[in-house]
Design a protein around this motif. Structure first.
Motif, PDB file in Angstrom:
ATOM      1  N   VAL A  11       0.847  -1.197   0.000  1.00 38.53           N
ATOM      2  CA  VAL A  11       0.000   0.000   0.000  1.00 38.53           C
ATOM      3  C   VAL A  11       0.881   1.245   0.000  1.00 38.53           C
ATOM      4  O   VAL A  11       0.627   2.198  -0.748  1.00 38.53           O
ATOM      5  CB  VAL A  11      -0.958  -0.003   1.217  1.00 38.53           C
ATOM      6  N   LEU A  12       1.930   1.236   0.825  1.00 36.71           N
ATOM      7  CA  LEU A  12       2.842   2.381   0.848  1.00 36.71           C
ATOM      8  C   LEU A  12       3.566   2.553  -0.483  1.00 36.71           C
ATOM      9  O   LEU A  12       3.777   3.673  -0.940  1.00 36.71           O
ATOM     10  CB  LEU A  12       3.862   2.226   1.978  1.00 36.71           C
ATOM     11  N   ILE A  13       3.948   1.459  -1.102  1.00 36.30           N
ATOM     12  CA  ILE A  13       4.603   1.544  -2.413  1.00 36.30           C
ATOM     13  C   ILE A  13       3.641   2.146  -3.432  1.00 36.30           C
ATOM     14  O   ILE A  13       4.025   3.012  -4.235  1.00 36.30           O
ATOM     15  CB  ILE A  13       5.112   0.156  -2.869  1.00 36.30           C
ATOM     16  N   LEU A  14       2.382   1.723  -3.402  1.00 35.43           N
ATOM     17  CA  LEU A  14       1.380   2.277  -4.307  1.00 35.43           C
ATOM     18  C   LEU A  14       1.144   3.757  -4.028  1.00 35.43           C
ATOM     19  O   LEU A  14       1.070   4.575  -4.953  1.00 35.43           O
ATOM     20  CB  LEU A  14       0.062   1.499  -4.192  1.00 35.43           C
ATOM     21  N   VAL A  15       1.047   4.126  -2.750  1.00 32.72           N
ATOM     22  CA  VAL A  15       0.871   5.543  -2.383  1.00 32.72           C
ATOM     23  C   VAL A  15       2.071   6.359  -2.868  1.00 32.72           C
ATOM     24  O   VAL A  15       1.909   7.457  -3.414  1.00 32.72           O
ATOM     25  CB  VAL A  15       0.664   5.690  -0.853  1.00 32.72           C
ATOM     26  N   GLY A  16       3.274   5.831  -2.690  1.00 31.94           N
ATOM     27  CA  GLY A  16       4.473   6.517  -3.163  1.00 31.94           C
ATOM     28  C   GLY A  16       4.468   6.695  -4.669  1.00 31.94           C
ATOM     29  O   GLY A  16       4.846   7.757  -5.183  1.00 31.94           O
ATOM     30  N   PHE A  17       4.026   5.662  -5.388  1.00 32.14           N
ATOM     31  CA  PHE A  17       3.956   5.763  -6.850  1.00 32.14           C
ATOM     32  C   PHE A  17       2.939   6.815  -7.277  1.00 32.14           C
ATOM     33  O   PHE A  17       3.215   7.642  -8.152  1.00 32.14           O
ATOM     34  CB  PHE A  17       3.596   4.396  -7.456  1.00 32.14           C
ATOM     35  N   LEU A  18       1.760   6.802  -6.651  1.00 34.98           N
ATOM     36  CA  LEU A  18       0.739   7.798  -6.982  1.00 34.98           C
ATOM     37  C   LEU A  18       1.205   9.209  -6.628  1.00 34.98           C
ATOM     38  O   LEU A  18       0.947  10.171  -7.356  1.00 34.98           O
ATOM     39  CB  LEU A  18      -0.576   7.465  -6.278  1.00 34.98           C
ATOM     40  N   GLN A  19       1.916   9.319  -5.519  1.00 33.02           N
ATOM     41  CA  GLN A  19       2.463  10.611  -5.110  1.00 33.02           C
ATOM     42  C   GLN A  19       3.509  11.076  -6.121  1.00 33.02           C
ATOM     43  O   GLN A  19       3.570  12.264  -6.462  1.00 33.02           O
ATOM     44  CB  GLN A  19       3.079  10.469  -3.719  1.00 33.02           C
ATOM     45  N   LEU A  20       4.314  10.158  -6.619  1.00 29.36           N
ATOM     46  CA  LEU A  20       5.303  10.494  -7.644  1.00 29.36           C
ATOM     47  C   LEU A  20       4.621  10.990  -8.912  1.00 29.36           C
ATOM     48  O   LEU A  20       5.031  11.996  -9.505  1.00 29.36           O
ATOM     49  CB  LEU A  20       6.175   9.277  -7.957  1.00 29.36           C
ATOM     50  N   MET A  21       3.574  10.314  -9.321  1.00 30.43           N
ATOM     51  CA  MET A  21       2.849  10.730 -10.526  1.00 30.43           C
ATOM     52  C   MET A  21       2.198  12.104 -10.326  1.00 30.43           C
ATOM     53  O   MET A  21       2.228  12.952 -11.218  1.00 30.43           O
ATOM     54  CB  MET A  21       1.780   9.701 -10.893  1.00 30.43           C
ATOM     55  N   ALA A  22       1.611  12.324  -9.152  1.00 30.56           N
ATOM     56  CA  ALA A  22       0.986  13.629  -8.873  1.00 30.56           C
ATOM     57  C   ALA A  22       2.035  14.734  -8.832  1.00 30.56           C
ATOM     58  O   ALA A  22       1.824  15.825  -9.365  1.00 30.56           O
ATOM     59  CB  ALA A  22       0.219  13.571  -7.550  1.00 30.56           C
ATOM     60  N   GLY A  23       3.163  14.453  -8.217  1.00 31.28           N
ATOM     61  CA  GLY A  23       4.238  15.445  -8.167  1.00 31.28           C
ATOM     62  C   GLY A  23       4.807  15.733  -9.535  1.00 31.28           C
ATOM     63  O   GLY A  23       5.135  16.877  -9.863  1.00 31.28           O
TER      64      GLY A  23
END
Length: 178
Positions: A11-23
């Protein structure tokens, strides 16, 4: 302790990936760099589990120091630091007999103009001093109260040292052959 991988790391890896895409979409380097740390925590959780992650939380939290604060926060901190350094330098230069006129963060000397720019705010050295006080306090000081004193002392020491550096620059500029 034995490694007990935990699924919540995914879940954290997915959140990090989504955060990377948003950033990336918003061209926000702070969000993208923070996404790396979120993903890294997820990877550790998936591979080691929470019992082996807990002792690593302090060293991993130090990785926050590699991320520059967001521009709106950085600007709110650096400008007051520039003004403090230039006003202390003005007082110190006047105290040793050098004629000085200060306008904001610009110090006018007889022969030169000294501009205390954002790079001269002392923010980078202050961050480094806070980092080293945290590391030293964590690993070498058993008393929490002394750790706190060490951390709190880093701020005025950093401001004083930066003001002394600006003052020394003013002295050198005053007596430099142009």
């Amino acid at each position: 302790q034995p490694a007990r991988p935990h699924w919540s790391g995914y879940v954290l890896i997915l959140v990090g990936f989504l955060q990377l895409m948003a950033g990336n979409a918003g061209a926000d380097m702070f969000v993208m760099r923070l996404a790396f740390l979120v993903s890294l925590l997820g990877i550790f959780l998936v591979t080691l589990g929470s019992s082996r992650l807990v002792p690593l939380l302090f060293p991993l939290s130090l990785l926050l120091f590699m991320i520059r604060p967001p521009e709106f926060v950085y600007g709110q901190i650096t400008l007051p630091l520039q003004l403090v350094a230039s006003s202390v330098a003005e007082l110190a230069l006047q105290a040793i007999g050098i004629a000085v006129i200060r306008d904001g963060n610009i110090i006018e000397l007889a022969k030169h103009t000294l501009n205390v720019a954002e790079a001269c705010s002392g923010m980078r050295s202050l961050i480094a001093l806070i980092f080293f006080s945290l590391v030293y306090g964590h690993y070498f000081e058993p008393k929490r109260s002394l750790r706190l004193v060490l951390l709190l002392a880093a701020v005025p020491i950093g401001i004083f040292v930066n003001s002394a550096r600006v003052t020394l620059s003013g002295i050198l500029y005053q007596y430099a052959e142009a």
